[in-house]
Design an enzyme around this catalytic site. Structure first.
Site, PDB file in Angstrom:
ATOM      1  N   ASP A  16      17.641  38.897 -16.672  1.00  0.00           N
ATOM      2  CA  ASP A  16      16.975  39.848 -17.570  1.00  0.00           C
ATOM      3  C   ASP A  16      15.631  40.313 -16.998  1.00  0.00           C
ATOM      4  O   ASP A  16      14.999  39.588 -16.238  1.00  0.00           O
ATOM      5  CB  ASP A  16      16.754  39.152 -18.925  1.00  0.00           C
ATOM      6  CG  ASP A  16      16.510  40.150 -20.043  1.00  0.00           C
ATOM      7  OD1 ASP A  16      16.609  41.362 -19.808  1.00  0.00           O
ATOM      8  OD2 ASP A  16      16.201  39.699 -21.155  1.00  0.00           O
ATOM      9  N   ASN A  65      26.560  46.412 -22.947  1.00  0.00           N
ATOM     10  CA  ASN A  65      25.705  47.247 -22.079  1.00  0.00           C
ATOM     11  C   ASN A  65      26.178  48.698 -21.933  1.00  0.00           C
ATOM     12  O   ASN A  65      25.434  49.539 -21.427  1.00  0.00           O
ATOM     13  CB  ASN A  65      25.583  46.638 -20.675  1.00  0.00           C
ATOM     14  CG  ASN A  65      24.649  45.437 -20.619  1.00  0.00           C
ATOM     15  OD1 ASN A  65      24.801  44.564 -19.762  1.00  0.00           O
ATOM     16  ND2 ASN A  65      23.676  45.374 -21.509  1.00  0.00           N
TER      17      ASN A  65
HETATM   18  C1  FPP Z   1      18.825  43.206 -17.585  1.00  0.00           C
HETATM   19  O1  FPP Z   1      17.725  44.014 -17.271  1.00  0.00           O
HETATM   20  C2  FPP Z   1      19.937  43.171 -16.666  1.00  0.00           C
HETATM   21  C3  FPP Z   1      21.178  43.785 -16.816  1.00  0.00           C
HETATM   22  C4  FPP Z   1      21.459  44.959 -17.632  1.00  0.00           C
HETATM   23  C5  FPP Z   1      22.354  43.240 -16.162  1.00  0.00           C
HETATM   24  C6  FPP Z   1      22.159  42.683 -14.801  1.00  0.00           C
HETATM   25  C7  FPP Z   1      22.073  43.728 -13.797  1.00  0.00           C
HETATM   26  C8  FPP Z   1      21.420  43.580 -12.641  1.00  0.00           C
HETATM   27  C9  FPP Z   1      20.748  42.312 -12.224  1.00  0.00           C
HETATM   28  C10 FPP Z   1      21.309  44.754 -11.728  1.00  0.00           C
HETATM   29  C11 FPP Z   1      22.455  44.848 -10.804  1.00  0.00           C
HETATM   30  C12 FPP Z   1      23.039  43.577 -10.544  1.00  0.00           C
HETATM   31  C13 FPP Z   1      24.263  43.347 -10.167  1.00  0.00           C
HETATM   32  C14 FPP Z   1      24.837  42.034 -10.518  1.00  0.00           C
HETATM   33  C15 FPP Z   1      25.082  44.309  -9.420  1.00  0.00           C
HETATM   34  P1  FPP Z   1      17.187  44.927 -18.461  1.00  0.00           P
HETATM   35  O2  FPP Z   1      17.526  46.350 -18.141  1.00  0.00           O
HETATM   36  O3  FPP Z   1      17.736  44.448 -19.772  1.00  0.00           O
HETATM   37  O4  FPP Z   1      15.640  44.678 -18.379  1.00  0.00           O
HETATM   38  P2  FPP Z   1      14.597  44.884 -19.582  1.00  0.00           P
HETATM   39  O5  FPP Z   1      14.986  43.883 -20.647  1.00  0.00           O
HETATM   40  O6  FPP Z   1      13.287  44.583 -18.939  1.00  0.00           O
HETATM   41  O7  FPP Z   1      14.719  46.301 -20.038  1.00  0.00           O
END
Ligand code: FPP
Length: 228
Positions: A16, A65
């Protein structure tokens, strides 16, 4: 007192904070995801080197998501293509790529065909490796997994803990030893609700793109009470 490690550890990560990492730097959210994918590649390299971790499961994209803005979803999907194409790296780490999520043909499943292909190829091209298993949860939600497992168990005649376990997306995944969540959030977010029974949790303020080898070792220390 130190607890000796009894078996290869299963570490599960809720990655996250990509968006916050980007915002703090005045960058678009997509840059945060790009950095997050690179952080994951680094964590895989470290975990493979540690030898204590046999299983690493990461939450790549959830059933929840899909409602994110289209450009962001598209970017995250392209990062999955990149991630699943890291075959050479996986082979040099002797690591297998695996996947859990809604089966592609199931009603409601949303994995686009090009991601399906990338997943299938990554699994096939790394299946000979005998080291760590890296499982990416994509189009994954724990409730959907458990509903499906219970329904299949019922069709097979008995709903028991064992029959539910047997019908999980990957029944061979062992119980999680440590659940990591980055970026100061302390929620579970529908991730591996069956498999995390009894696990230790490691919450960190650090955002996922800043999660690194040192902190992975810290997370393992939560369990064993010692540094590696
Ligand atoms: C949360 O960050 C992460 C995700 C939506 C899923 C995980 C995705 C990644 C680590 C990027 C690509 C990775 C892979 C495995 C290809 P967020 O957008 O919720 O962050 P925030 O809470 O700060 O907005």
């Amino acid at each position: 007192m130190n607890t000796p490690l009894q078996h290869p550890l299963h570490i599960a990560c809720i990655m996250d904070g990509n968006g916050r990492w980007a915002r703090r730097r005045g960058l678009p959210r997509t840059e945060g995801h790009t950095a997050g994918e690179e952080a994951l590649a680094e964590v895989v390299r470290t975990a493979a080197r540690l030898k204590t971790i046999g299983w690493l499961t990461v939450f790549g994209f959830s059933t929840e998501n899909w409602v994110r803005p289209r450009t962001e979803v598209r970017h995250i999907l392209s990062l999955h293509r990149k991630l699943f194409a890291r075959t050479e790296e996986m082979n040099s780490n002797n690591a297998q790529t695996r996947w859990i999520g809604r089966p592609f043909s199931e009603k409601g499943a949303r994995t686009p065909v090009y991601v399906q292909k990338a997943i299938k190829k990554a699994i096939a091209d790394t299946s000979h490796n005998s080291g760590m298993a890296v499982t990416v949860a994509f189009d994954y939600g724990s409730r959907a997994e458990l509903l499906r497992a219970s329904q299949l168990a019922m069709k097979q005649g008995a709903v028991t803990a064992q029959s539910i376990q047997n019908n999980l997306y990957d029944p061979t995944l062992p119980a999680v030893d440590v659940l990591v969540r980055t970026s100061g959030e302390t929620r579970i977010s529908n991730f591996m609700l069956w498999q995390i029974k009894g696990c230790a949790v490691y919450f960190t303020e650090r955002t996922w793109p800043d999660f690194n080898a040192h902190e992975l070792q810290e997370a393992v220390t939560v369990l064993t009470g010692r540094s590696h």
